[in-house]
Write an enzyme that holds these catalytic residues in place. Structure first.
Site, PDB file in Angstrom:
ATOM      1  N   CYS B  85       0.870  -1.160  -0.073  1.00  0.00           N
ATOM      2  CA  CYS B  85      -0.064  -0.143   0.006  1.00  0.00           C
ATOM      3  C   CYS B  85       0.973   1.322   0.051  1.00  0.00           C
ATOM      4  O   CYS B  85       0.243   2.201   0.015  1.00  0.00           O
ATOM      5  CB  CYS B  85      -0.827  -0.050   1.113  1.00  0.00           C
ATOM      6  N   CYS B 211     -13.240  -0.130   8.331  1.00  0.00           N
ATOM      7  CA  CYS B 211     -12.541  -0.550   7.154  1.00  0.00           C
ATOM      8  C   CYS B 211     -12.471   0.280   5.893  1.00  0.00           C
ATOM      9  O   CYS B 211     -13.734   0.676   5.324  1.00  0.00           O
ATOM     10  CB  CYS B 211     -12.711  -2.103   6.465  1.00  0.00           C
ATOM     11  N   LYS B 333     -10.450   5.847   4.358  1.00  0.00           N
ATOM     12  CA  LYS B 333     -11.680   5.189   4.792  1.00  0.00           C
ATOM     13  C   LYS B 333     -12.726   5.649   3.950  1.00  0.00           C
ATOM     14  O   LYS B 333     -13.591   5.003   3.611  1.00  0.00           O
ATOM     15  CB  LYS B 333     -11.882   5.737   6.198  1.00  0.00           C
ATOM     16  N   HIS B 337      -9.252   3.668  -1.379  1.00  0.00           N
ATOM     17  CA  HIS B 337      -7.990   3.006  -1.191  1.00  0.00           C
ATOM     18  C   HIS B 337      -7.460   2.313  -2.548  1.00  0.00           C
ATOM     19  O   HIS B 337      -7.496   1.060  -2.192  1.00  0.00           O
ATOM     20  CB  HIS B 337      -7.641   2.240  -0.013  1.00  0.00           C
TER      21      HIS B 337
END
Ligand SMILES: [Zn+2]
Lengths: 132, 390
Positions: B85, B211, B333, B337
């Site tokens: 990431c 998540c 969030k 992402h």
């Protein structure tokens, strides 16, 4: 945690994953202890992360410990069960990730109890320490 | 002395981009970044491109030349980065070093990624792809997932410091509020604590709204030397520090565990390069892949003392209007992402905030922003300090 109780095929230094995995399937939890600084690893390395020493002797890890952290995984990867608990187990000289079979919480005593498997690779399994 | 300057910034809306190729998706961020600077492709000397998962999820590799050819850069040197990431933050680090060293004068940096079910893999298949960043031999067999990694870290943090589920939920509520002010956010809706608690469990203590979502998207920035920056159309901002560190794998053997040592090392390095301390950071974009991760990040960056990250968010200190707004973009969030695009998307947000161009989500007159981009089980962290010109 001693060097004289490891299976003959794992004795000495230079523990590789294949041997670690074979022992795990045989019910033996192997790790390494640094000859120079006594640092203990639950997963084999080529170099000691604490002192850069290369003499890492294969040892049996303790088979009981305490839950350091845990979570129950509800959304799981393709090919695994729908729901299971994993824990970081504090074995004393090192910490190890394991599947746990019972509902355990941080601080609970757990003991080594064989292995689980995913895509032909074994991982350690622990259960709550029987009481009484 | 700035290490490099950002003269162009662009990103797509994050969400679902199922009908484009990865290269087409990247163009939707790269061309706006070039246009922002008033630069043509003929002025770009190199492309530093980030993508994490396409090799597994789309059978698509060697992406640098493909992305370059799509936007008129065929011929320039290009390479693809993969650091989970933190992919496009490490691409940025290397681009900055290349400019500093005189290797290249003008570098386009960015990333593109697709993770939504609509664009490819179902949730359990993509969960397996994400889990590939964990140790193949010592963590994947146990069944560790990425929500699981941060659940282990967060439950230990809750145990050590008394961090509460309510404080975790407040991270989600805050970031969704910020995201509602960001037209490029994947989730533009406000949520309540009850929405968080009522959502299905993913890995306790995380429910669905703890998540970040699976996202498709792309982002890009154009980097030049400090001296060259004034010759472009836009208001430049300066990258004054980038710190980068790794943490041990597997996670269980990381000595500090909840401290996320790599983030602390990266922050210390970035602050030293920029000659600032944590108290001078006006706002931050941090890697809130899970609500608990934001709390750990604010402590690792030194914005709050260890154990104070939870109370700080509950007290509104990290909300827009608070003393140090965290994730004014909505963060991973709410903004989304798309893994390999996240690092440079954080820098797009820092650029817009420092220019005063962030609209309804504008932080009040910031001069110093920090980005915290984390990869894997806290095993790679890059912290970047970006500042407005005096
Ligand atoms: Zn040693």
């Amino acid at each position: 945690m001693t060097a004289d109780e490891v299976p003959a095929y794992a004795e000495g230094t230079g523990l590789a994953h294949a041997t670690w995995a074979r022992a795990l399937r045989d019910g033996v939890l192997l790790g390494q202890e640094c000859s120079d600084c006594e640092h203990v690893l639950g997963t084999p390395k080529s170099v000691c992360p604490a002192c850069s020493g290369r003499s890492l002797v294969t040892v049996r890890l303790p088979t009981s410990g305490e839950v350091f952290s845990e979570t129950t995984i509800e959304v799981t990867p393709e090919g695994l069960d729908d729901r299971y608990q994993v824990a970081v187990v504090d074995l004393g000289p090192t910490r190890l990730l394991a599947r746990v079979a019972d509902e355990v919480e941080i601080g609970d005593p757990v003991v080594f109890d064989g292995f689980v498997q995913y895509e032909d690779l074994p991982g350690p399994r622990f259960v709550a320490e029987p009481t009484g | 002395m700035a290490r490099a300057s950002i003269v162009g910034a662009g990103m797509t809306k994050f969400g679902t981009h199922a009908d484009e190729t990865l290269a087409e998706l990247f163009a939707e961020a790269a061309l706006p970044a070039l246009d922002d600077a008033g630069a043509g492709p003929d002025e770009v000397d190199a492309l530093y491109f980030g993508n994490t998962s396409a090799a597994i999820s789309e059978n698509d590799t060697h992406l640098g030349p493909k992305a370059a050819s799509q936007i008129g850069l065929a011929g320039v040197p290009t390479q693809r980065f993969e650091d989970a990431c933190a992919t496009s933050a490490t691409a940025t680090k290397h681009a900055v070093a290349a400019i500093e060293a005189g290797l290249h004068d003008v570098v386009l940096v960015g990333g593109a990624e697709r993770c939504t079910p609509a664009s490819g893999l179902d949730t359990d298949e993509m969960t397996r792809v994400f889990a590939s960043a964990a140790s193949r031999h010592y963590e994947q067999p146990v069944g560790l997932t990425f929500p699981g990694v941060f659940a282990l870290l967060t439950k230990r943090h809750m145990h050590e410091y008394g961090t509460t589920r309510e404080q975790l939920a407040e991270v989600a509520v805050k970031n969704h509020h910020h995201g509602s002010l960001n037209p490029r956010a994947q989730h533009g809706m406000e949520i309540t604590h009850e929405d968080v608690f009522d959502g299905p469990l993913i890995a306790d203590p995380f429910h669905l709204y703890d998540c970040c979502p699976f996202s498709d998207g792309a982002s890009a920035i154009l980097l030049v030397s400090e001296d060259a920056a004034d010759s472009y159309d836009s208001t430049p901002v300066d990258i004054n520090g980038i710190g980068h560190a790794s943490g041990g794998v597997p996670l269980s053997e990381q000595s500090a565990f909840t401290a996320t040592r790599a983030a602390r090392d990266a922050a210390a390095e970035a602050y030293a390069q920029a000659d600032i301390d944590a108290g001078e950071v006006d706002f931050a974009e941090v890697h809130d892949c899970f609500t608990g991760a934001e709390i750990l990040a604010t402590e690792a960056l030194g914005l709050f003392e260890d154990g104070e990250g939870g109370p700080a968010v509950a007290d509104g200190r990290t909300a827009l209007g608070g003393e140090v707004p965290v994730n004014p973009s909505g963060g991973l969030k709410a903004k989304g992402h798309p893994i390999g695009a996240t690092g440079t998307a954080q820098l797009v947000e820092l650029t817009e905030q420092l220019r005063g161009d962030a609209g309804d989500r504008q932080v009040e007159a910031p001069t110093t922003g920090a980005a915290h981009n984390l990869g894997g089980e806290a095993a790679t962290t890059v912290v970047t300090v970006v500042e407005a010109r005096p």
